[in-house]
Design an enzyme around this catalytic site. Structure first.
Site, PDB file in Angstrom:
ATOM      1  N   GLN A  15      -4.739  -1.344  -7.657  1.00 35.70           N
ATOM      2  CA  GLN A  15      -5.683  -0.536  -6.637  1.00 35.70           C
ATOM      3  C   GLN A  15      -6.187   0.465  -7.617  1.00 35.70           C
ATOM      4  O   GLN A  15      -5.619   1.218  -8.278  1.00 35.70           O
ATOM      5  CB  GLN A  15      -4.712  -0.063  -5.663  1.00 35.70           C
ATOM      6  CG  GLN A  15      -5.374   0.812  -4.506  1.00 35.70           C
ATOM      7  CD  GLN A  15      -4.487   1.357  -3.602  1.00 35.70           C
ATOM      8  OE1 GLN A  15      -3.951   2.582  -3.802  1.00 35.70           O
ATOM      9  NE2 GLN A  15      -4.400   0.693  -2.307  1.00 35.70           N
TER      10      GLN A  15
ATOM     11  N   ASP B  17       0.834  -1.241   0.036  1.00 31.64           N
ATOM     12  CA  ASP B  17      -0.032  -0.164   0.069  1.00 31.64           C
ATOM     13  C   ASP B  17       0.958   1.249  -0.075  1.00 31.64           C
ATOM     14  O   ASP B  17       0.455   2.283  -0.049  1.00 31.64           O
ATOM     15  CB  ASP B  17      -0.950  -0.019   1.106  1.00 31.64           C
ATOM     16  CG  ASP B  17      -2.071   0.893   1.066  1.00 31.64           C
ATOM     17  OD1 ASP B  17      -2.467   1.119  -0.273  1.00 31.64           O
ATOM     18  OD2 ASP B  17      -2.711   1.406   2.051  1.00 31.64           O
TER      19      ASP B  17
ATOM     20  N   SER C   4      -7.715   5.431  -0.640  1.00 36.68           N
ATOM     21  CA  SER C   4      -7.828   4.012  -1.283  1.00 36.68           C
ATOM     22  C   SER C   4      -9.277   3.434  -1.215  1.00 36.68           C
ATOM     23  O   SER C   4      -9.979   3.517  -0.153  1.00 36.68           O
ATOM     24  CB  SER C   4      -6.912   2.887  -0.674  1.00 36.68           C
ATOM     25  OG  SER C   4      -5.573   3.288  -0.714  1.00 36.68           O
TER      26      SER C   4
END
Length: 307
Positions: A296, A222, A246
């Site tokens: 993502q 991440d 996110s």
């Protein structure tokens, strides 16, 4: 004024803290609790919630099956301080594959439990099979030839005059060591190609637990990812120019890898629009083998100027 560290934590202490953070505690059947980040402020790091949810799922799967993929949706921003509850559902247990569904929730001040993340993970019993690898590891300098991310952060904080809470957050010692070959979004205000290459590893040796190594790779995946879609615009969250979060996160684990050995995270962002940015990541080991793939999408909006 230069930063004068007062008894900074050793890499071993930082990594031991990360291991504790990602070791979820069992409670009722199929229910686990994740500890909060020590000294954390503001919003919980998304990689922490993903990694803890994966750990909860992994704790319920036996027979030698290993996680090969996960897909997660962020529903709300979690708050630092309160623990996070992880409820696991065993949706499928077959001979070769298994599937787990995890809901991460956090207690609000009014006593209401609100979900902050949904995650589904798939597990497989390792087996031989047809193999090909169509990705070539990018030709970039090795980590030994690069300066540490923390050194660059100290220089940037001095140059930009960052102070207070923002400075403390930016310069907080981290258990994941990173070294980048490019200018990340916070280092750069000129539009550039939406791709970046960063080496990462745990700052000290880890136990020989493959599940923990997968969780730490998920945690680190991440970092730097969402910022890749900001590069073509020359904007940064760290400079207060963007608002972002996110929205989802997916990982495919292709082969075992140690998170305490250098891994190259190559990210690119083929699209942004509609207040969102789409980002992809490929993680390679030092032998040039692809060990994981990541995708993502995140919310990305220009921050409105203050009146």
């Amino acid at each position: 004024m230069a930063d004068a560290p007062s008894d900074p934590p050793t890499p071993e202490r930082l990594v031991a803290g990360l291991v504790r953070l990602l070791t979820v505690e069992p409670g009722a059947p199929m229910h686990f609790t994740g500890k909060p980040q020590k000294g954390g402020v503001g919003r919980v790091f998304g990689g922490q919630v993903i990694a803890q949810a994966l750990q909860a799922a992994q704790a319920t799967v036996g027979d030698g099956k290993e996680a090969h993929s996960l897909h997660a949706y962020f529903l709300r921003g979690g708050k630092e301080g309160p623990p996070i509850s992880y409820e696991v559902a065993a949706d499928f247990d077959g001979r070769s594959f298994a599937n787990r569904r995890v809901v991460a929730s956090q207690m609000e001040e009014d006593g209401t439990s609100r979900p902050i993340l949904n995650l589904t993970a798939s597990f497989q019993l390792p087996e031989p099979g047809l193999e090909h690898d169509d990705y070539t590891m990018p030709d970039v300098p090795g980590p030994e030839d690069l300066r540490s991310d923390m050194e660059l952060r100290h220089e940037y904080a001095e140059k930009a005059g960052i102070s207070g809470t923002a400075r403390a957050m930016m310069l907080r010692p981290r258990p994941i060591e990173m070294r980048t070959t490019d200018k990340l979004h916070w280092m750069n205000s000129e539009p550039r190609q939406p791709c970046a290459h960063s080496w990462f590893r745990a700052a000290a040796p880890l136990p020989d637990d493959p599940a923990l190594h997968r969780a730490i790779i998920a945690y680190a995946s991440d970092f730097t990812l969402l910022g890749t879609s900001a590069l073509p615009h020359g904007l940064s969250w760290m400079r207060g120019e963007l608002v972002g979060a996110s929205l989802d996160h997916a990982i495919w684990f292709h082969r075992p890898a140690r998170a305490d050995e250098w891994l190259l995270y190559a990210t690119d962002a083929p699209w942004s629009g509609g207040g969102r940015g789409f980002n992809r990541g490929r993680i390679f080991n030092r032998a040039g083998e692809l060990v994981a793939s990541v995708a993502q999408e995140g919310m990305m909006r220009r921050r409105a100027p203050k009146a």
